[in-house]
Design a protein around this motif. Sequence first.
Motif, PDB file in Angstrom:
ATOM      1  N   CYS A  18     -87.434 -12.516 -23.639  1.00 42.28           N
ATOM      2  CA  CYS A  18     -86.260 -12.378 -24.593  1.00 42.28           C
ATOM      3  C   CYS A  18     -85.206 -11.614 -23.626  1.00 42.28           C
ATOM      4  O   CYS A  18     -84.049 -12.055 -23.803  1.00 42.28           O
ATOM      5  CB  CYS A  18     -86.667 -11.571 -25.562  1.00 42.28           C
ATOM      6  SG  CYS A  18     -85.163 -11.435 -26.867  1.00 42.28           S
ATOM      7  N   TYR A  19     -85.623 -10.491 -23.039  1.00 45.22           N
ATOM      8  CA  TYR A  19     -84.424  -9.558 -22.449  1.00 45.22           C
ATOM      9  C   TYR A  19     -84.220 -10.333 -21.044  1.00 45.22           C
ATOM     10  O   TYR A  19     -83.111 -10.602 -20.727  1.00 45.22           O
ATOM     11  CB  TYR A  19     -84.915  -8.243 -22.263  1.00 45.22           C
ATOM     12  CG  TYR A  19     -85.203  -7.395 -23.649  1.00 45.22           C
ATOM     13  CD1 TYR A  19     -84.358  -8.034 -24.852  1.00 45.22           C
ATOM     14  CD2 TYR A  19     -85.853  -6.593 -23.884  1.00 45.22           C
ATOM     15  CE1 TYR A  19     -84.401  -7.378 -26.178  1.00 45.22           C
ATOM     16  CE2 TYR A  19     -86.228  -6.009 -24.938  1.00 45.22           C
ATOM     17  CZ  TYR A  19     -85.478  -6.275 -26.281  1.00 45.22           C
ATOM     18  OH  TYR A  19     -85.667  -5.665 -27.440  1.00 45.22           O
ATOM     19  N   ASP A  23     -81.481 -13.275 -20.248  1.00 44.17           N
ATOM     20  CA  ASP A  23     -80.128 -12.884 -19.671  1.00 44.17           C
ATOM     21  C   ASP A  23     -79.998 -13.761 -18.547  1.00 44.17           C
ATOM     22  O   ASP A  23     -78.792 -13.945 -18.073  1.00 44.17           O
ATOM     23  CB  ASP A  23     -80.120 -11.522 -19.562  1.00 44.17           C
ATOM     24  CG  ASP A  23     -80.095 -10.644 -20.862  1.00 44.17           C
ATOM     25  OD1 ASP A  23     -79.807 -11.055 -22.009  1.00 44.17           O
ATOM     26  OD2 ASP A  23     -80.126  -9.356 -20.618  1.00 44.17           O
ATOM     27  N   LEU A  24     -80.957 -13.603 -17.733  1.00 41.62           N
ATOM     28  CA  LEU A  24     -80.819 -14.512 -16.419  1.00 41.62           C
ATOM     29  C   LEU A  24     -80.462 -15.767 -16.561  1.00 41.62           C
ATOM     30  O   LEU A  24     -79.631 -16.350 -15.876  1.00 41.62           O
ATOM     31  CB  LEU A  24     -82.103 -14.331 -15.554  1.00 41.62           C
ATOM     32  CG  LEU A  24     -82.233 -12.766 -14.938  1.00 41.62           C
ATOM     33  CD1 LEU A  24     -84.043 -12.777 -14.536  1.00 41.62           C
ATOM     34  CD2 LEU A  24     -81.496 -12.414 -13.917  1.00 41.62           C
ATOM     35  N   LYS A  26     -78.387 -17.021 -19.048  1.00 42.73           N
ATOM     36  CA  LYS A  26     -77.223 -17.064 -19.379  1.00 42.73           C
ATOM     37  C   LYS A  26     -76.158 -16.890 -18.006  1.00 42.73           C
ATOM     38  O   LYS A  26     -75.191 -17.460 -18.085  1.00 42.73           O
ATOM     39  CB  LYS A  26     -76.868 -15.937 -20.148  1.00 42.73           C
ATOM     40  CG  LYS A  26     -77.265 -16.399 -21.767  1.00 42.73           C
ATOM     41  CD  LYS A  26     -76.878 -15.395 -22.712  1.00 42.73           C
ATOM     42  CE  LYS A  26     -77.075 -16.095 -24.354  1.00 42.73           C
ATOM     43  NZ  LYS A  26     -76.742 -15.441 -25.289  1.00 42.73           N
ATOM     44  N   ILE A  27     -76.475 -15.801 -17.369  1.00 39.49           N
ATOM     45  CA  ILE A  27     -76.038 -15.706 -15.896  1.00 39.49           C
ATOM     46  C   ILE A  27     -75.757 -16.881 -15.107  1.00 39.49           C
ATOM     47  O   ILE A  27     -74.799 -17.282 -14.618  1.00 39.49           O
ATOM     48  CB  ILE A  27     -76.271 -14.534 -15.186  1.00 39.49           C
ATOM     49  CG1 ILE A  27     -76.375 -13.018 -16.286  1.00 39.49           C
ATOM     50  CG2 ILE A  27     -75.707 -14.304 -13.840  1.00 39.49           C
ATOM     51  CD1 ILE A  27     -77.056 -12.016 -15.503  1.00 39.49           C
ATOM     52  N   CYS A  40     -70.635 -15.024 -10.963  1.00 37.56           N
ATOM     53  CA  CYS A  40     -71.525 -13.818 -11.253  1.00 37.56           C
ATOM     54  C   CYS A  40     -72.663 -14.017 -10.131  1.00 37.56           C
ATOM     55  O   CYS A  40     -73.902 -13.614 -10.370  1.00 37.56           O
ATOM     56  CB  CYS A  40     -72.379 -14.186 -12.335  1.00 37.56           C
ATOM     57  SG  CYS A  40     -70.941 -14.078 -13.767  1.00 37.56           S
ATOM     58  N   THR A  43     -73.779 -10.218  -9.974  1.00 36.90           N
ATOM     59  CA  THR A  43     -74.267  -9.978 -11.200  1.00 36.90           C
ATOM     60  C   THR A  43     -75.855 -10.514 -11.259  1.00 36.90           C
ATOM     61  O   THR A  43     -76.693  -9.884 -11.757  1.00 36.90           O
ATOM     62  CB  THR A  43     -73.398 -10.343 -12.383  1.00 36.90           C
ATOM     63  OG1 THR A  43     -72.431  -9.948 -12.307  1.00 36.90           O
ATOM     64  CG2 THR A  43     -74.038 -10.043 -13.907  1.00 36.90           C
ATOM     65  N   GLN A  47     -79.131  -8.192 -11.268  1.00 35.97           N
ATOM     66  CA  GLN A  47     -79.914  -8.210 -12.461  1.00 35.97           C
ATOM     67  C   GLN A  47     -81.459  -8.538 -12.138  1.00 35.97           C
ATOM     68  O   GLN A  47     -82.292  -7.881 -12.545  1.00 35.97           O
ATOM     69  CB  GLN A  47     -79.619  -9.171 -13.577  1.00 35.97           C
ATOM     70  CG  GLN A  47     -80.572  -9.522 -14.646  1.00 35.97           C
ATOM     71  CD  GLN A  47     -80.368  -8.383 -15.700  1.00 35.97           C
ATOM     72  OE1 GLN A  47     -79.562  -7.412 -15.546  1.00 35.97           O
ATOM     73  NE2 GLN A  47     -81.220  -8.297 -16.751  1.00 35.97           N
ATOM     74  N   CYS A  51     -84.768  -6.208 -12.783  1.00 40.45           N
ATOM     75  CA  CYS A  51     -86.117  -6.558 -13.231  1.00 40.45           C
ATOM     76  C   CYS A  51     -87.203  -6.384 -12.397  1.00 40.45           C
ATOM     77  O   CYS A  51     -88.456  -6.323 -12.803  1.00 40.45           O
ATOM     78  CB  CYS A  51     -85.761  -8.123 -13.527  1.00 40.45           C
ATOM     79  SG  CYS A  51     -84.653  -8.520 -14.895  1.00 40.45           S
TER      80      CYS A  51
END
Length: 160
Positions: A18-19, A23-24, A26-27, A40, A43, A47, A51
């Motif tokens: 989920c986190y 998120d990865l 979406k980036i 990105c 970014t 990220q 992790c």
Amino acid sequence: MNDEEWIKNVFFGEIIECYMLADLAKIEASFDSKNKCGNCNFTLALQIFSCMDFIGWLISNPKNEPDDTANNINVFIALFSSVRQRQVQEVAKFAKIFRHGLAHEYFAKSAGISRKGNELLGIDLDKEALVLDADILLEEFRSAINELRKKITSQQNLGS
């Protein structure tokens, strides 16, 4: 909730799926080959390193200090494919060059971050600089998560 349920539902289900992975994703989806800027690169790479640091700390044995970022990342890299492990281990200061540079200076230290390349680590001959491909790092991160899931699942099965 017992340990097995926590690992499945919270660690893998909430924290990783989920986190982290959502998120990865979406980036990753923000990439537009028409853009020279704004894809990105930094970014995505930062990220992934965050992790790797967190998960590496959780799985370290004996337990690393939470702020021992380089060693936490190295623990996580042990889950990489053997080819990628060798590539990363050849760069003695991998975490310092890329993760610490991105986190503390916004840029990798005398190196670059790319997207959609062919190699995890390459060399920009014009700039004479090491280059990390964020998308290949992401592929390797996802594979390492699958490897971790297999290892934890097999350990749980052995213990029952």
